[in-house]
Structures are given as structure tokens and as C-alpha cells.
Design a protein around this motif. Sequence first.
Motif, mmCIF file in Angstrom:
data_model
loop_
_atom_site.group_PDB
_atom_site.id
_atom_site.type_symbol
_atom_site.label_atom_id
_atom_site.label_comp_id
_atom_site.label_asym_id
_atom_site.label_seq_id
_atom_site.Cartn_x
_atom_site.Cartn_y
_atom_site.Cartn_z
ATOM 1 N N UNK A 177 1.423 1.393 -83.406
ATOM 2 C CA UNK A 177 2.848 1.103 -83.555
ATOM 3 C C UNK A 177 3.678 2.352 -83.281
ATOM 4 N N UNK A 181 6.184 2.903 -80.068
ATOM 5 C CA UNK A 181 7.610 3.119 -80.296
ATOM 6 C C UNK A 181 8.043 4.432 -79.647
ATOM 7 N N UNK A 184 8.435 4.077 -75.924
ATOM 8 C CA UNK A 184 9.666 3.367 -75.565
ATOM 9 C C UNK A 184 10.878 4.263 -75.740
ATOM 10 N N UNK A 185 10.883 5.034 -76.840
ATOM 11 C CA UNK A 185 12.026 5.914 -77.087
ATOM 12 C C UNK A 185 12.113 6.987 -76.013
ATOM 13 N N UNK A 188 13.613 5.458 -73.039
ATOM 14 C CA UNK A 188 15.055 5.247 -73.140
ATOM 15 C C UNK A 188 15.835 6.537 -73.043
ATOM 16 N N UNK A 206 4.356 -5.690 -74.372
ATOM 17 C CA UNK A 206 5.014 -4.865 -75.376
ATOM 18 C C UNK A 206 5.707 -3.679 -74.716
ATOM 19 N N UNK B 290 13.190 -1.981 -84.718
ATOM 20 C CA UNK B 290 12.436 -0.735 -84.563
ATOM 21 C C UNK B 290 11.548 -0.815 -83.323
ATOM 22 N N UNK B 291 10.927 -1.977 -83.116
ATOM 23 C CA UNK B 291 10.056 -2.186 -81.961
ATOM 24 C C UNK B 291 9.650 -3.655 -81.923
ATOM 25 N N UNK B 292 9.558 -4.212 -80.723
ATOM 26 C CA UNK B 292 9.009 -5.558 -80.587
ATOM 27 C C UNK B 292 7.646 -5.445 -79.916
ATOM 28 N N UNK B 321 15.173 -4.797 -77.418
ATOM 29 C CA UNK B 321 15.217 -3.342 -77.237
ATOM 30 C C UNK B 321 15.271 -2.617 -78.582
ATOM 31 N N UNK B 322 14.726 -1.423 -78.607
ATOM 32 C CA UNK B 322 14.781 -0.612 -79.832
ATOM 33 C C UNK B 322 16.252 -0.369 -80.170
#
Lengths: 363, 354, 288
Positions: A177, A181, A184-185, A188, A206, B290-292, B321-322
Motif C-alpha cells: 500500500x 501510494x 502515484x504521488x 503526480x 491500481x 488516500x489510494x484506490x 485520484x489521490x
Amino acid sequence: MAEITISGLRHSYDGDLSDPSRLALKGIDHVWRDGGAYALLGPSGCGKSSMLNIISGLIRPTAGRILFDGRDVTDLRPEERNIAQVFQFPVLYDTMTVQENLAFPLRNRKVAPAAITRRVAEVAEMLDLGPLLKRRASRLGAAEKQKISLGRGLVREDVAAILFDEPLTVIDPQVKFDLRRKLKLVHETLKLTLVYVTHDQSEALTFADQVVVMSDGEVVQAGTPEELYERPAHAFVGRFIGSPGMNFLPCRIEEGEIRFDGGRLSAPGLRRLAGQEGLSLGLRPQALQPADAATGVEGEMVGLEDRGHYRIADVALGGARLKMRLAEGVPAPQGRFPVAFRPGSTLVFAGDRLVGDLADAQA
Amino acid sequence: MIRLENLGRSVDGAMHLEGIELTLSPGINVLLGRTHAGKTSLLRVLAGLDRPTTGALTQDGQDLTQLPLSKRSVAFVYQQFVNYPAFSVRDNIAAPLRRKGLARDEIARRVADVARRVRIEPLLDRLPAQLSGGQQQRLAIARALAKDAALMLFDEPLVNLDYKLREGLREELRGLFHDGQTVVYATTEPEEALQMGGTTIVLHEGRVLQTGPAHEVYRNPASVTVAEIFSEPPMNVVAGHVEQGRLHLGDLSMPLPDHAPAGLAGCRVGLQPHRITRTPGPIRLEGETLLAEVDGSSTFAHFRAGGQPWIARLDGVHGLPIGAPFTGFADPADLYFFAEDGTLLAPAQGARHG
Amino acid sequence: MHKLDDNRAWLLVVPVFALVAFNAVIPLMTVVNYSLQDIFGPGQRVFIGVEWFREVLRDPTIQASFLRQVAFSALVLAIQIPLGIAIALLLPRVGWKSSLAIILIAIPLLVPFNVVGTIWQVYARPDIGLLGRGINAIGIDYNYTSSAVSAWITLLLMDTWHWTPLVILLAFAGLCSIPEPYYQAARIDGASRWAVFRHIELPKLRGVLTIAILLRFMDSFMIYTEPFVVTGGGPGSSTTFLSVRLVNMAVGQFDLGPAAAFSLIYFLAILLFSYVFYTILKMNEGEP
């Protein structure tokens, strides 16, 4: 950052393009947009690893070109392409500290020491590696090691794209997890072009904004996770994505009706497909539901599997067997029962290609 | 009927199993637990590979620990694909039958039968190295089936397979055994336990936490730990307290549901992730994503609301999206109440089924 | 791994114990026995404690042999380990060329020790040997029977020819086991050939190099057959290594007591050196 264009790509490991059935890649045209988060998804042997190695420059394709921002890089070696890669298992320089590992690509490119220190600190901050900078890299856990591998790609400000080759395989489920995350961050924040190669649809859906599904050396569909799930353009995508995968029910279209062994559905909008061979209905397990009144289709319960908050019913429909998903609270039918088809989720395929759905057909 | 009484095993002072009280009946028994919960240790004791350091292991009154391994009827399938590398698929399956000294045509008949059941008939003349991972594990399962042992042990047999292969094999597995066989199947995955059915034994830190029919344990977990282990993603558990007839969960406050036990003050409240929906309901959880994460046909939406992290399991695939706003809803009837030490006080009223 | 709780397993180990006792422990105890006694003849022996040990340690010829031995082993390691790694790096890693190279390289390892000695004794002779005549022909005065330097060069060349292949094979196996992604990552990171060697190949070879260094140390420290055949320990005593000296003492002079004490000290020295090497190499390894 760069837009990566692939055109007319064909590859054969023995260099012989004459027999199309033996090609690892059978003619691929695709554009990876600048700043996109892509997944390249397919079962083992579908050609996704060959594709990855062609983008990174480890393999030269037998035919076709690769362009980075319009510049032809087909003949450039990996070190000339500004590509970074994170592998399935952490690849680190064991003798170095975390800091030295992160600085290594910059040191090799003769960047000024002060600039190296600044950039390494920035990247370490972004990946939460700051407190570990002085530690020997080989002493850390798998998740930290993968972050370092990623960091070695991120330190280079000129990097065109970062490629990931199933990078979460060795990560414990509890830590996944955090790493997902973080990935992804980072995406972005930096808007990097990322390509994530995997056989696992959960990883792909995901991670990615756009998923490119490959099967047998070809791209069968590129789309958002929702599109792949709700409107698979190819039967392979329907089966491969989702759990359980999509049901396929052979059918034909006659007199404004979809007819199949066991029933018929009114579909005036699909007359254009009348009489065509090789049609089938693509049905996600939740596209089928028990109906309150007769629908013209009658199924028979063959089995029921409780999976906690939902159940999967095994339904016989004519000669076919379909999986039907029942939400919690929906009573399970017994024996023979009327089956309802959700129009928007009842898709029509010709051969392997999506050609329409029941919602349009009934409109 | 295999009985384990106060069974324990420790190695060099490290406890692997402790105080195990268990009856294994013919049929499917699933050992559910996280990694290092003691699943493999227990399977090894059952197989006779290790001896318990305390307690008794008996079958119909006979002490199993004294019986030599060669006299016992046990088959074991591992995580790794364990086959004889130099034997063809056919000879691999036949190996346990030859050891029993069966007649040639009887062996041929049984090999054909087992190969058909696990669907590797076309591969009989290949070597294990020429098979895919899924086929290699099918072969290992075939060899175990051919042995026709009274006790069949499986140690996370699907964990090293690709997603789709796992899905396919899992569906077939349950149908491969016959009534008289005692199957013990270890897994970390709640869905696998539910799909295999039969009895679920929840194992945690070397101890048995709860035993019972899979669906009963799933719906009525005896403790927070069982609820967390038997839910994918793990159950949401938050600290709560009752004040003036209202239940407070972090920054959230709501009327105390009817099924809450009387006289409740401090407690822990559980909410299964699939019980958080996006259709409006009495409890409103408003916050940001927070996250999918996508898993099979559902999306795990991790979000923060009321000062707490939550996970919702939504049907279908959803791109969130976060940082995007996320609002989930829940029904107070779906709340589980646990005491502060984690034991169940009241299950969700919504723990219903058709 | 867990062990199987079955006491019958011990029965299977008994023959090994018996064998070890018969061919290692019993002879060793005999040597210990000899080293503590002065033997004049059958039935005539006197216990003299550690007298022989003291004598051996004080013997200047043995001290000189010891220093010679240390120098020889140090040179062997300094030449053969880098050379072995260098050749292993140059070998093709896949295909028929790789297999062929490995076979050719392994040939010296298959030649018996005394034959190696005989080959080089002839090969290096200044009158009829190809190598010896060649060296003399280019104006260098080379004769291993009269010059200590020539004798050492001959022995080092011979040992390098004979045993570097072992180092090559070990290093080659180590190199082949490095996963391809390490090389790919290095290319992507823009690493130079030297950086790849220094930061990937050398660290990954550490395990096999530890074994190579230990094996080469132990073998070179116990070298006997080749100097015995080629130089017989000469000229003078310039190539009288420890084992040559030991055999002279035990077989030539029949001083069984001192020879027994000598061999025990020799044995312990090898054990000690190997242990020190092993510890240092493991320590530098840092982490797994």
C-alpha cells in the motif's frame, strides 16, 4: 520527460520476419504520452518484456522505429536514451551507501558534486529515504531497496521515462500500500512518463491511468482501467480482467432479436449484424441477475459458491454455463428461474471484437 | 478423525505452536492465517515431519507420533512446485503408485484418471521443466491425488502462480477430493478460505483463535484479530466510546445502534470494507482519497475521514485520484462491537445472507 | 531446514565416523605420540615432553623454510587471484566458444602433480628445454639448477600454469551467476567498465574468491611434489619449502620425533592461517 512513439514495431528473436506466427511482436503502433502513467499488461509470453527491452534499448527491433519526442532513438544504446528502469528484484550496488547509490548515475555523468548532493537530498526527501542516506543499501528491506532503485532513476533530471518490470513482486502485502501510494504521488508531483510492465491485472489497474493490454505479440486494447473493465474492446481483455472473468455466450442476430440456445432478447438496434457468423454476448458475472418476472430467458442453478459478501452462481443456460454474481442480501434462486440481462453491461462481440451493446440495441 | 490435544511445538526456545486443540474430520479444513502464523509448522506436525514438543496427536485413539512416516497415508503439496525433474509427467504421477507395488495396468489406469481430473492429460510425456508454472503445480497436485492418501496437506499451493492461473485452479481444487479424505489447506487469503468452504481454522501467532464453518467464522468473528485476518482488505476497526446514548468514533458521532450491547462505554467498533458504499446511508464518512487499489472485480478505496483512515471495498473498477474527495456511507446495523481487549460483544445485524 | 526426528539416521552416519577415526584421528594420535617421545629402537622410548617442539621452533633451517614458504604463498596469491579474475572476465559467457574455452582452461588441472613437475623440469632446462633455451637465447642468463632466482621463477610459473585455471573456473562460475538486470542497470546508470567491475562484479565474486584464496593458500603452503621433482629443494636450500624440509627430516634423517613435532606445528600453522584468512574475508564482506 518525453513522449514515446512506437511505429510499425515487429520483432523476431532470430531476425526472420517471414513467418508472422513466430514473431514476438507482430506490428505495434502506440504513443506513450508525455507524463502518462501506463501499464503494459499481459500473460507471460505475450511480448511485453520484449517491448520493454525495446523501449529501454536493450533489444534492437527487427523492424519499426522508436521516437522520443519525435527524435529517432531506434539505434541508440540504453545509456544514450535517458531511460531509467526498476527491476523485479532490487538491483543495488551492495558496497555503497544509500546516498552513493542515488548519486551513482550523476557521478557517472560528471555532474558537479554540489549539484549531486542537492539532487540526492531532494529525491531522498521525496521517497522518505532521508534518514537512511548513510546506511549501507544492502542492509535495508525489500521495499526500501526498491525505492532506492526508483530513486536512481529519479535523480536524473533529463530522464525521458521510467520503466518498471513487476517491481512489487518481492514486496510484502502489508507494505505494498505504502509503495503504491508513493509511486502515484511521485508521478503526480513530477509528471514523469512511467511504464509499468506486469502480468497481474490488479497491479496494472491500481497503478495506471492508461492500461495497454497485450496478447500474443499484439496490443489488443489501450484504455483507462474503467474502460477495460466495463467495455473491453477484445474478448481477451474481458476474460483477463475481472475475477471471475467475462462470460461469453455464442449467439446470432435474427429479426431484431439476439437469439441463443436457451432464450432470446429484443435488440432492434442490432439489425446491422443480422446473419453474421461468430457473434457472442460478453457478460460480466454481475450483468446477469435473477428477475422477478418472466424475461424470455430461463436459466437453471447448477451451483452456488459463497465468497463472503457476494456469491457466484453457476447457471446453465441452454448448453452454456455462465457465472452470475449475487450481491449480499439478494436471495439465491432455486431450480429454474428467469434471468435478467443488464442492458449496459450486455456486450456484443463479433469474433473477438466488441461491436455493440444491448443498451444501444434496445434504444 | 484426527485429534490434537494441547499440542505445542517449540524449537530452541522459540514457540511455533502452542495449546492447539483441534479435531480434523474428513472433508476440507482450511488453516487461515497470515505469514508466520504457524500454518506450515502445524502441517509439518500433521505430516509427521516434525514431532510436537507437548500434547498429543492421535487418530481414532492411536498415537500418530509413534507411527513411522512410511506407515502413514499422507500427501503434501508445497508452495514450490516439487516434482521429480528427471521423470516424465506420467512417471511422476506413477511414482507413489509404484512404491505401493500396484499392478502395471492398475497404475496406468489411475495415472490416466488423475491426469484427466487435473487436466494435464496432453502433457503426460513431457518433463516437468517443459511445463508452465501452473502445469507444474497441477502435476504436484496430481501426484498427491494419485497417492489417494487419507490425509492431504496443502501449504499455500497457489501462492506462486499468476493471478489468472490461481483463479482457475482454485475453482477446480474443491472438486478433486473424495468424501473419506481429510484435507488440510493452508492459506493467507480470506477469499480462498471461503471458496474452499468446509471448516475454517483461524491461526495466529501459533495459536488457534477460532474454528467453525467458513461462513459462520466470517460473519461472527470471535475477536478483532479474527475479523482482520478474515477480511480482504482487513476490517476497519476504530476506537469508540458511548456518551449520553450516542456513539462516538473519532470525530464522528451517531445514535447508538439497537444491537449494541447494553451498558457499553469504551469499545472498538468494526466495519467491513464492503459495507461502506457510495449510496447515501445514515453514517456519512466524508474525506479524501488516500489510494484506490483494484483487486479482481473490486476497488479498495483507502480514504481518511473523521480523523481516521478507512477502507471501502467497492464493486467494479473505479479510478479515484489521490486527494480526490471521497464520501462513503454506512449503516449502523453493520457495525461490529468488540470489547477493548478485542473479544466480540455483538456482530453486525447486517451479517445476514440469502 | 528442520531435521527429521528419527534415531535410525544415526546408523547411517556410523560408517563415516569409523572411516574418519581410522584414517585421520588414529594416524594423528600416532604423530602426537611420536612427538612427545625419544625413540631409540623398538621398545626403547623415553617421554621427553615438549622438547622436540622447542628444538623444531629453534632450528634456523626450519625458520628459513617457513619464511620462504610464506613468501611463496604470498606470491602465488598475488599472481594467481588477479590473473584468474582477469582471464575469467575475458571469457565469453555463453555459446560453444564458452564451453570450448572452459575445457581448454581446465586441462592443466587434470595433469598429475609429479607429471607437471617432470614436464616443467624438461621444458625449463637451459640446454634442451624450449622455455629455458628460449630465455637464454634472448640474452637472459637463466638456469634453475644454479640460480635461486631462476628456480623461483620456474616454480612460480609452473604453479601458475597448473593452478590459475582453478581460480578462473571459480571466478567464471561466480560471474555467470550475476543476474542480467545488474548489467542492464549499470548500462542505464552510465557506469564505466571499471565501475561495473568494482561495484557489481567484484562484490558479487566475494564468496567464490574467498574459496579460491583459501584453496590456493592451503595448496601452495603445502607444496611438495613439484619442487621435489624440479629443483629438489635447490640450488642450495633456496627452494626448500616446509614440506621438503619435513620429508628430509623424517625420511632422509629418520628423526621421527622432531619430524612428528614439526608436522604438528605445520598442521596448526595452516589451520591458523586459514582461519585468519577466512575471518578477514568474511569480515570485509560486511553484509549478505
